[in-house]
Write a protein that holds these residues in place. Structure first.
Motif, PDB file in Angstrom:
ATOM      1  N   HIS A 147       0.849  -1.178   0.000  1.00 28.89           N
ATOM      2  CA  HIS A 147       0.000   0.000   0.000  1.00 28.89           C
ATOM      3  C   HIS A 147       0.891   1.236   0.000  1.00 28.89           C
ATOM      4  O   HIS A 147       1.719   1.411   0.893  1.00 28.89           O
ATOM      5  N   GLU A 148       0.703   2.102  -0.984  1.00 32.11           N
ATOM      6  CA  GLU A 148       1.709   3.127  -1.208  1.00 32.11           C
ATOM      7  C   GLU A 148       1.821   4.148  -0.070  1.00 32.11           C
ATOM      8  O   GLU A 148       2.941   4.455   0.365  1.00 32.11           O
ATOM      9  N   PRO A 149       0.711   4.708   0.460  1.00 37.54           N
ATOM     10  CA  PRO A 149       0.866   5.658   1.562  1.00 37.54           C
ATOM     11  C   PRO A 149       1.547   5.036   2.778  1.00 37.54           C
ATOM     12  O   PRO A 149       2.404   5.672   3.421  1.00 37.54           O
ATOM     13  N   THR A 150       1.187   3.767   3.073  1.00 40.28           N
ATOM     14  CA  THR A 150       1.861   3.097   4.178  1.00 40.28           C
ATOM     15  C   THR A 150       3.351   2.957   3.911  1.00 40.28           C
ATOM     16  O   THR A 150       4.177   3.141   4.817  1.00 40.28           O
ATOM     17  N   LEU A 151       3.686   2.633   2.663  1.00 41.82           N
ATOM     18  CA  LEU A 151       5.099   2.505   2.321  1.00 41.82           C
ATOM     19  C   LEU A 151       5.828   3.821   2.518  1.00 41.82           C
ATOM     20  O   LEU A 151       6.931   3.867   3.062  1.00 41.82           O
ATOM     21  N   GLU A 210       5.031   6.153   4.544  1.00 40.23           N
ATOM     22  CA  GLU A 210       5.188   6.355   5.981  1.00 40.23           C
ATOM     23  C   GLU A 210       6.380   5.565   6.514  1.00 40.23           C
ATOM     24  O   GLU A 210       7.199   6.067   7.281  1.00 40.23           O
ATOM     25  N   LEU A 211       6.441   4.265   6.100  1.00 39.67           N
ATOM     26  CA  LEU A 211       7.483   3.378   6.624  1.00 39.67           C
ATOM     27  C   LEU A 211       8.875   3.804   6.175  1.00 39.67           C
ATOM     28  O   LEU A 211       9.858   3.553   6.874  1.00 39.67           O
ATOM     29  N   MET A 212       8.963   4.431   5.004  1.00 39.15           N
ATOM     30  CA  MET A 212      10.287   4.746   4.473  1.00 39.15           C
ATOM     31  C   MET A 212      10.849   6.027   5.046  1.00 39.15           C
ATOM     32  O   MET A 212      11.993   6.377   4.756  1.00 39.15           O
TER      33      MET A 212
END
Lengths: 124, 155, 98
Positions: A115-119, A121-123
Protein backbone atom coordinates in the motif's frame (compact mmCIF):
# COMPACT_ATOMS: atom_id res chain seq x y z
CA UNK A 1 -16.40 15.33 -43.78
CA UNK A 2 -19.52 13.43 -42.82
CA UNK A 3 -20.08 11.91 -39.41
CA UNK A 4 -19.66 8.41 -40.83
CA UNK A 5 -16.29 9.26 -42.34
CA UNK A 6 -15.19 10.83 -39.08
CA UNK A 7 -16.14 7.69 -37.15
CA UNK A 8 -14.47 5.46 -39.68
CA UNK A 9 -11.25 7.44 -39.60
CA UNK A 10 -10.91 8.29 -35.94
CA UNK A 11 -12.90 5.76 -33.86
CA UNK A 12 -9.81 3.59 -33.33
CA UNK A 13 -7.70 6.54 -32.19
CA UNK A 14 -10.41 7.79 -29.83
CA UNK A 15 -10.85 4.32 -28.36
CA UNK A 16 -7.10 4.06 -27.80
CA UNK A 17 -7.05 7.43 -26.06
CA UNK A 18 -9.76 6.10 -23.75
CA UNK A 19 -7.67 2.97 -23.07
CA UNK A 20 -4.63 5.16 -22.39
CA UNK A 21 -6.68 7.25 -19.96
CA UNK A 22 -7.83 4.09 -18.15
CA UNK A 23 -4.23 2.97 -17.74
CA UNK A 24 -3.18 6.43 -16.60
CA UNK A 25 -6.03 6.43 -14.11
CA UNK A 26 -4.70 3.15 -12.72
CA UNK A 27 -1.20 4.56 -12.43
CA UNK A 28 -2.26 7.82 -10.82
CA UNK A 29 -5.16 6.95 -8.55
CA UNK A 30 -4.66 3.40 -7.31
CA UNK A 31 -2.62 2.96 -4.16
CA UNK A 32 -1.57 -0.65 -4.60
CA UNK A 33 1.70 -1.13 -6.43
CA UNK A 34 0.46 -4.17 -8.35
CA UNK A 35 -2.49 -2.16 -9.63
CA UNK A 36 -0.09 0.58 -10.69
CA UNK A 37 1.89 -1.98 -12.68
CA UNK A 38 -1.31 -3.19 -14.31
CA UNK A 39 -2.03 0.41 -15.31
CA UNK A 40 1.45 0.69 -16.78
CA UNK A 41 0.84 -2.45 -18.82
CA UNK A 42 -2.44 -1.05 -20.15
CA UNK A 43 -0.68 2.18 -21.18
CA UNK A 44 1.99 0.16 -22.99
CA UNK A 45 -0.64 -1.88 -24.83
CA UNK A 46 -2.52 1.23 -25.90
CA UNK A 47 0.62 2.85 -27.29
CA UNK A 48 1.52 -0.34 -29.17
CA UNK A 49 -1.96 -0.56 -30.66
CA UNK A 50 -1.81 3.12 -31.58
CA UNK A 51 1.29 2.53 -33.68
CA UNK A 52 -0.22 -0.55 -35.31
CA UNK A 53 -3.37 1.38 -36.23
CA UNK A 54 -1.27 4.18 -37.69
CA UNK A 55 0.45 1.66 -39.97
CA UNK A 56 -2.84 0.66 -41.60
CA UNK A 57 -3.51 1.58 -45.23
CA UNK A 58 -6.82 1.15 -46.97
CA UNK A 59 -6.70 -1.78 -49.40
CA UNK A 60 -3.16 -2.87 -48.55
CA UNK A 61 -1.84 -6.32 -47.68
CA UNK A 62 0.67 -7.50 -45.07
CA UNK A 63 4.21 -6.30 -45.59
CA UNK A 64 5.57 -9.55 -47.02
CA UNK A 65 6.58 -9.39 -50.66
CA UNK A 66 3.93 -10.94 -52.91
CA UNK A 67 5.36 -11.77 -56.38
CA UNK A 68 1.95 -11.13 -57.93
CA UNK A 69 1.90 -7.55 -56.63
CA UNK A 70 5.50 -6.49 -57.24
CA UNK A 71 7.36 -3.66 -55.58
CA UNK A 72 6.54 -0.64 -57.76
CA UNK A 73 3.56 0.66 -55.80
CA UNK A 74 4.18 1.01 -52.05
CA UNK A 75 0.47 1.67 -51.45
CA UNK A 76 -0.15 -2.07 -51.83
CA UNK A 77 1.73 -2.96 -48.64
CA UNK A 78 1.19 -1.88 -45.05
CA UNK A 79 3.79 0.46 -43.63
CA UNK A 80 6.37 -1.96 -42.11
CA UNK A 81 8.19 0.57 -39.92
CA UNK A 82 5.65 0.84 -37.03
CA UNK A 83 5.32 -2.95 -37.00
CA UNK A 84 9.06 -3.30 -36.52
CA UNK A 85 9.23 -0.70 -33.79
CA UNK A 86 6.37 -2.30 -31.89
CA UNK A 87 7.85 -5.78 -32.23
CA UNK A 88 10.80 -4.68 -30.15
CA UNK A 89 8.56 -2.65 -27.82
CA UNK A 90 6.47 -5.72 -26.94
CA UNK A 91 9.49 -7.74 -25.79
CA UNK A 92 10.83 -4.80 -23.81
CA UNK A 93 7.39 -4.46 -22.21
CA UNK A 94 7.54 -8.09 -21.05
CA UNK A 95 10.97 -7.59 -19.51
CA UNK A 96 9.85 -4.34 -17.89
CA UNK A 97 6.98 -6.23 -16.29
CA UNK A 98 9.38 -8.89 -15.02
CA UNK A 99 11.74 -6.40 -13.46
CA UNK A 100 8.91 -4.40 -11.89
CA UNK A 101 7.44 -7.56 -10.37
CA UNK A 102 10.85 -8.43 -8.97
CA UNK A 103 11.05 -4.99 -7.37
CA UNK A 104 7.54 -5.40 -5.95
CA UNK A 105 8.49 -8.77 -4.48
CA UNK A 106 11.53 -7.26 -2.80
CA UNK A 107 9.44 -4.36 -1.43
CA UNK A 108 6.91 -6.81 -0.03
CA UNK A 109 9.64 -8.88 1.57
CA UNK A 110 11.07 -5.88 3.35
CA UNK A 111 8.01 -3.84 4.31
CA UNK A 112 5.26 -6.53 4.30
CA UNK A 113 2.89 -4.24 2.44
CA UNK A 114 2.24 -2.89 -1.04
CA UNK A 115 0.00 0.00 0.00
CA UNK A 116 1.71 3.13 -1.21
CA UNK A 117 0.87 5.66 1.56
CA UNK A 118 1.86 3.10 4.18
CA UNK A 119 5.10 2.51 2.32
CA UNK A 120 5.83 6.22 2.23
CA UNK A 121 5.19 6.35 5.98
CA UNK A 122 7.48 3.38 6.62
CA UNK A 123 10.29 4.75 4.47
CA UNK A 124 10.57 8.03 6.39
CA UNK B 1 -9.95 -19.95 3.41
CA UNK B 2 -7.88 -17.45 5.35
CA UNK B 3 -4.84 -15.69 4.03
CA UNK B 4 -2.20 -18.12 5.29
CA UNK B 5 -3.85 -21.23 3.86
CA UNK B 6 -4.45 -19.44 0.59
CA UNK B 7 -0.80 -18.54 0.47
CA UNK B 8 0.24 -22.14 1.15
CA UNK B 9 -2.13 -23.53 -1.47
CA UNK B 10 -0.95 -20.98 -4.01
CA UNK B 11 2.70 -21.71 -3.31
CA UNK B 12 2.22 -25.46 -3.61
CA UNK B 13 0.32 -24.93 -6.81
CA UNK B 14 3.13 -22.89 -8.32
CA UNK B 15 6.22 -24.68 -7.07
CA UNK B 16 5.27 -28.30 -6.69
CA UNK B 17 4.09 -30.57 -9.47
CA UNK B 18 0.42 -30.78 -10.41
CA UNK B 19 -0.60 -34.35 -9.63
CA UNK B 20 -3.33 -34.77 -12.23
CA UNK B 21 -2.34 -37.40 -14.84
CA UNK B 22 -4.51 -35.70 -17.46
CA UNK B 23 -2.47 -32.54 -17.18
CA UNK B 24 0.77 -34.52 -17.42
CA UNK B 25 -0.20 -36.41 -20.54
CA UNK B 26 -1.55 -33.30 -22.24
CA UNK B 27 1.52 -31.21 -21.47
CA UNK B 28 3.94 -33.93 -22.52
CA UNK B 29 2.12 -34.26 -25.82
CA UNK B 30 1.89 -30.51 -26.32
CA UNK B 31 5.43 -29.36 -25.51
CA UNK B 32 7.26 -30.93 -28.50
CA UNK B 33 4.74 -29.40 -30.88
CA UNK B 34 5.14 -25.97 -29.33
CA UNK B 35 8.90 -26.28 -29.70
CA UNK B 36 8.57 -27.35 -33.34
CA UNK B 37 6.32 -24.36 -34.01
CA UNK B 38 8.86 -22.14 -32.26
CA UNK B 39 11.67 -23.40 -34.48
CA UNK B 40 9.44 -23.02 -37.53
CA UNK B 41 8.60 -19.44 -36.61
CA UNK B 42 12.30 -18.68 -36.19
CA UNK B 43 13.49 -20.31 -39.42
CA UNK B 44 10.53 -19.11 -41.48
CA UNK B 45 10.84 -15.51 -40.32
CA UNK B 46 12.29 -14.55 -43.71
CA UNK B 47 9.20 -15.58 -45.62
CA UNK B 48 6.23 -15.08 -43.32
CA UNK B 49 5.39 -13.18 -40.14
CA UNK B 50 7.77 -14.41 -37.50
CA UNK B 51 11.38 -14.15 -36.47
CA UNK B 52 13.64 -14.26 -33.49
CA UNK B 53 11.45 -12.61 -30.90
CA UNK B 54 8.33 -14.63 -31.58
CA UNK B 55 10.21 -17.91 -31.89
CA UNK B 56 12.07 -17.25 -28.65
CA UNK B 57 8.86 -16.49 -26.79
CA UNK B 58 7.29 -19.72 -28.09
CA UNK B 59 10.28 -21.80 -26.96
CA UNK B 60 10.16 -20.10 -23.56
CA UNK B 61 6.43 -20.84 -23.35
CA UNK B 62 7.07 -24.56 -23.86
CA UNK B 63 9.67 -24.63 -21.07
CA UNK B 64 7.42 -22.61 -18.75
CA UNK B 65 4.57 -25.03 -19.44
CA UNK B 66 6.83 -27.88 -18.29
CA UNK B 67 7.86 -25.90 -15.21
CA UNK B 68 4.22 -25.30 -14.33
CA UNK B 69 3.05 -28.88 -14.74
CA UNK B 70 6.01 -31.01 -13.65
CA UNK B 71 7.36 -28.62 -11.04
CA UNK B 72 10.73 -26.98 -10.76
CA UNK B 73 12.63 -30.12 -9.70
CA UNK B 74 11.40 -32.53 -12.37
CA UNK B 75 11.85 -30.17 -15.29
CA UNK B 76 15.55 -29.63 -14.59
CA UNK B 77 16.49 -32.22 -17.21
CA UNK B 78 15.02 -30.10 -20.02
CA UNK B 79 16.40 -26.74 -18.91
CA UNK B 80 18.60 -26.63 -15.81
CA UNK B 81 18.13 -23.73 -13.45
CA UNK B 82 21.60 -22.29 -13.97
CA UNK B 83 21.62 -22.44 -17.76
CA UNK B 84 19.38 -19.50 -18.87
CA UNK B 85 21.61 -16.56 -17.96
CA UNK B 86 24.77 -17.93 -19.66
CA UNK B 87 22.63 -18.87 -22.66
CA UNK B 88 21.27 -15.32 -22.84
CA UNK B 89 24.82 -14.00 -22.75
CA UNK B 90 25.74 -16.38 -25.58
CA UNK B 91 22.79 -15.08 -27.60
CA UNK B 92 23.80 -11.45 -27.14
CA UNK B 93 27.39 -12.41 -27.99
CA UNK B 94 26.32 -14.13 -31.22
CA UNK B 95 24.55 -10.93 -32.22
CA UNK B 96 27.42 -8.62 -31.35
CA UNK B 97 29.97 -11.09 -32.75
CA UNK B 98 28.27 -11.17 -36.14
CA UNK B 99 28.51 -7.39 -36.31
CA UNK B 100 32.14 -7.49 -35.21
CA UNK B 101 32.92 -10.18 -37.79
CA UNK B 102 31.56 -7.97 -40.55
CA UNK B 103 33.59 -5.05 -39.24
CA UNK B 104 36.83 -7.09 -39.17
CA UNK B 105 36.15 -8.21 -42.75
CA UNK B 106 36.14 -4.63 -44.00
CA UNK B 107 32.61 -3.25 -43.69
CA UNK B 108 31.06 -1.14 -41.01
CA UNK B 109 29.61 -2.62 -37.82
CA UNK B 110 26.62 -4.92 -38.49
CA UNK B 111 26.97 -4.56 -42.28
CA UNK B 112 26.40 -8.20 -43.20
CA UNK B 113 27.25 -7.62 -46.85
CA UNK B 114 30.93 -7.92 -45.92
CA UNK B 115 30.75 -11.24 -44.08
CA UNK B 116 33.73 -13.34 -45.28
CA UNK B 117 31.83 -16.25 -46.82
CA UNK B 118 33.06 -16.89 -50.39
CA UNK B 119 30.83 -17.46 -53.36
CA UNK B 120 27.82 -15.41 -52.32
CA UNK B 121 26.63 -12.01 -53.49
CA UNK B 122 26.13 -9.31 -50.81
CA UNK B 123 22.32 -9.64 -50.84
CA UNK B 124 22.51 -13.36 -50.00
CA UNK B 125 25.13 -12.57 -47.36
CA UNK B 126 22.66 -10.15 -45.78
CA UNK B 127 20.08 -12.94 -45.83
CA UNK B 128 22.51 -15.19 -43.93
CA UNK B 129 23.49 -12.42 -41.53
CA UNK B 130 19.85 -11.81 -40.67
CA UNK B 131 19.47 -15.52 -39.89
CA UNK B 132 22.56 -15.42 -37.66
CA UNK B 133 21.47 -12.48 -35.56
CA UNK B 134 17.94 -13.85 -35.29
CA UNK B 135 19.52 -16.95 -33.74
CA UNK B 136 21.15 -14.72 -31.15
CA UNK B 137 17.89 -12.89 -30.49
CA UNK B 138 16.01 -16.19 -30.14
CA UNK B 139 18.47 -17.56 -27.58
CA UNK B 140 18.53 -14.31 -25.61
CA UNK B 141 14.77 -13.82 -25.44
CA UNK B 142 14.03 -17.48 -24.67
CA UNK B 143 16.48 -17.79 -21.83
CA UNK B 144 15.71 -14.36 -20.39
CA UNK B 145 12.00 -15.13 -20.09
CA UNK B 146 12.72 -18.54 -18.56
CA UNK B 147 15.16 -16.93 -16.15
CA UNK B 148 12.65 -14.26 -15.08
CA UNK B 149 10.01 -16.94 -14.49
CA UNK B 150 12.41 -19.08 -12.46
CA UNK B 151 13.54 -16.16 -10.35
CA UNK B 152 10.01 -14.95 -9.68
CA UNK B 153 9.09 -18.47 -8.56
CA UNK B 154 12.15 -19.13 -6.46
CA UNK B 155 12.02 -15.96 -4.43
CA UNK C 1 -5.22 16.36 -3.54
CA UNK C 2 -7.42 13.80 -5.20
CA UNK C 3 -9.37 16.51 -7.01
CA UNK C 4 -6.14 17.87 -8.48
CA UNK C 5 -5.21 14.44 -9.77
CA UNK C 6 -8.61 13.90 -11.36
CA UNK C 7 -8.41 17.34 -12.91
CA UNK C 8 -4.95 16.65 -14.32
CA UNK C 9 -6.11 13.33 -15.72
CA UNK C 10 -9.16 14.90 -17.36
CA UNK C 11 -7.11 17.75 -18.79
CA UNK C 12 -4.50 15.40 -20.20
CA UNK C 13 -7.18 13.15 -21.74
CA UNK C 14 -8.86 16.17 -23.32
CA UNK C 15 -5.58 17.37 -24.81
CA UNK C 16 -4.88 13.92 -26.24
CA UNK C 17 -8.41 13.68 -27.64
CA UNK C 18 -8.03 17.01 -29.44
CA UNK C 19 -4.59 16.02 -30.73
CA UNK C 20 -5.76 12.66 -31.99
CA UNK C 21 -8.59 14.19 -34.02
CA UNK C 22 -6.08 16.27 -35.95
CA UNK C 23 -4.09 13.26 -37.11
CA UNK C 24 -4.56 11.93 -40.63
CA UNK C 25 -7.48 9.47 -40.58
CA UNK C 26 -6.89 5.73 -40.28
CA UNK C 27 -6.05 3.98 -43.54
CA UNK C 28 -5.18 7.10 -45.54
CA UNK C 29 -2.54 6.01 -48.11
CA UNK C 30 -1.46 9.62 -48.69
CA UNK C 31 -0.71 10.59 -45.10
CA UNK C 32 2.82 11.98 -44.52
CA UNK C 33 4.09 8.68 -43.10
CA UNK C 34 2.85 6.66 -46.08
CA UNK C 35 3.94 8.92 -48.92
CA UNK C 36 6.72 7.98 -51.34
CA UNK C 37 8.33 11.43 -51.35
CA UNK C 38 8.48 14.03 -48.61
CA UNK C 39 8.20 17.77 -49.09
CA UNK C 40 11.94 18.08 -49.74
CA UNK C 41 11.76 15.45 -52.53
CA UNK C 42 13.67 12.96 -50.36
CA UNK C 43 12.59 9.37 -49.64
CA UNK C 44 10.16 8.56 -46.81
CA UNK C 45 11.19 5.68 -44.56
CA UNK C 46 8.17 3.40 -44.98
CA UNK C 47 8.00 3.48 -48.78
CA UNK C 48 11.78 3.29 -49.09
CA UNK C 49 11.88 0.13 -46.98
CA UNK C 50 9.02 -1.43 -48.95
CA UNK C 51 10.72 -0.81 -52.30
CA UNK C 52 14.32 -1.64 -51.37
CA UNK C 53 14.19 -4.43 -48.78
CA UNK C 54 13.94 -7.29 -51.27
CA UNK C 55 16.71 -6.09 -53.63
CA UNK C 56 18.96 -5.37 -50.66
CA UNK C 57 18.63 -8.59 -48.69
CA UNK C 58 16.70 -11.13 -50.82
CA UNK C 59 14.21 -11.56 -47.98
CA UNK C 60 10.50 -11.16 -48.73
CA UNK C 61 9.49 -10.20 -45.19
CA UNK C 62 10.12 -6.48 -44.95
CA UNK C 63 9.67 -6.37 -41.19
CA UNK C 64 12.53 -8.83 -40.71
CA UNK C 65 14.82 -6.86 -42.98
CA UNK C 66 14.11 -3.59 -41.17
CA UNK C 67 14.45 -5.26 -37.78
CA UNK C 68 17.73 -7.03 -38.43
CA UNK C 69 19.43 -5.09 -41.20
CA UNK C 70 18.39 -1.46 -41.58
CA UNK C 71 17.87 -1.04 -37.86
CA UNK C 72 20.31 -3.70 -36.70
CA UNK C 73 21.96 -1.43 -34.18
CA UNK C 74 18.60 -0.64 -32.62
CA UNK C 75 17.84 -4.34 -32.24
CA UNK C 76 21.30 -4.96 -30.77
CA UNK C 77 20.60 -2.40 -28.07
CA UNK C 78 17.21 -3.93 -27.50
CA UNK C 79 18.69 -7.42 -27.09
CA UNK C 80 21.14 -6.00 -24.56
CA UNK C 81 18.18 -4.41 -22.73
CA UNK C 82 16.43 -7.78 -22.57
CA UNK C 83 19.58 -9.43 -21.27
CA UNK C 84 20.11 -6.66 -18.71
CA UNK C 85 16.52 -7.11 -17.53
CA UNK C 86 17.15 -10.80 -16.97
CA UNK C 87 20.35 -10.14 -15.05
CA UNK C 88 18.66 -7.45 -12.96
CA UNK C 89 15.87 -9.89 -12.10
CA UNK C 90 18.46 -12.52 -11.11
CA UNK C 91 20.37 -10.20 -8.82
CA UNK C 92 17.22 -8.79 -7.23
CA UNK C 93 15.69 -12.14 -6.44
CA UNK C 94 18.55 -14.60 -5.89
CA UNK C 95 18.57 -16.48 -2.62
CA UNK C 96 21.13 -14.94 -0.33
CA UNK C 97 23.04 -17.80 1.29
CA UNK C 98 25.04 -15.71 3.72
Amino acid sequence: MTAFEFLQGYSAYILLVVVFAIGLYGMMMKQNLIKKIMGMSIVQSSVILFFIVSAYKEGATVSVLDPALGLENPDLYLNPLPHTLMLTAIVVAVVTLGVSFALVIMIHKRYKTLHEPTLLELMK
Amino acid sequence: MNEVTRDIVLRRHMEGPIVSPIVHVCIRGLVPFIQIVGLYVYFHGHYSPGGGFQGGVLMAASIILLRMSLGLADSQAVMPNRLPIPLAAVGALIYAGTGLFAMVAGGSYLDYGFLPIPGLEPAMLRNLGILMIELGVTLCVMSTIISIYDNLLGS
Amino acid sequence: MKAIRILALAAFSAVMMVAVVHLPPKGDPHSPANRVENVLKGPVAGAYYIQNSYPDAKTPNMVTVILADYRGFDTLGETVVVFAGGVACLYLLRRRTA
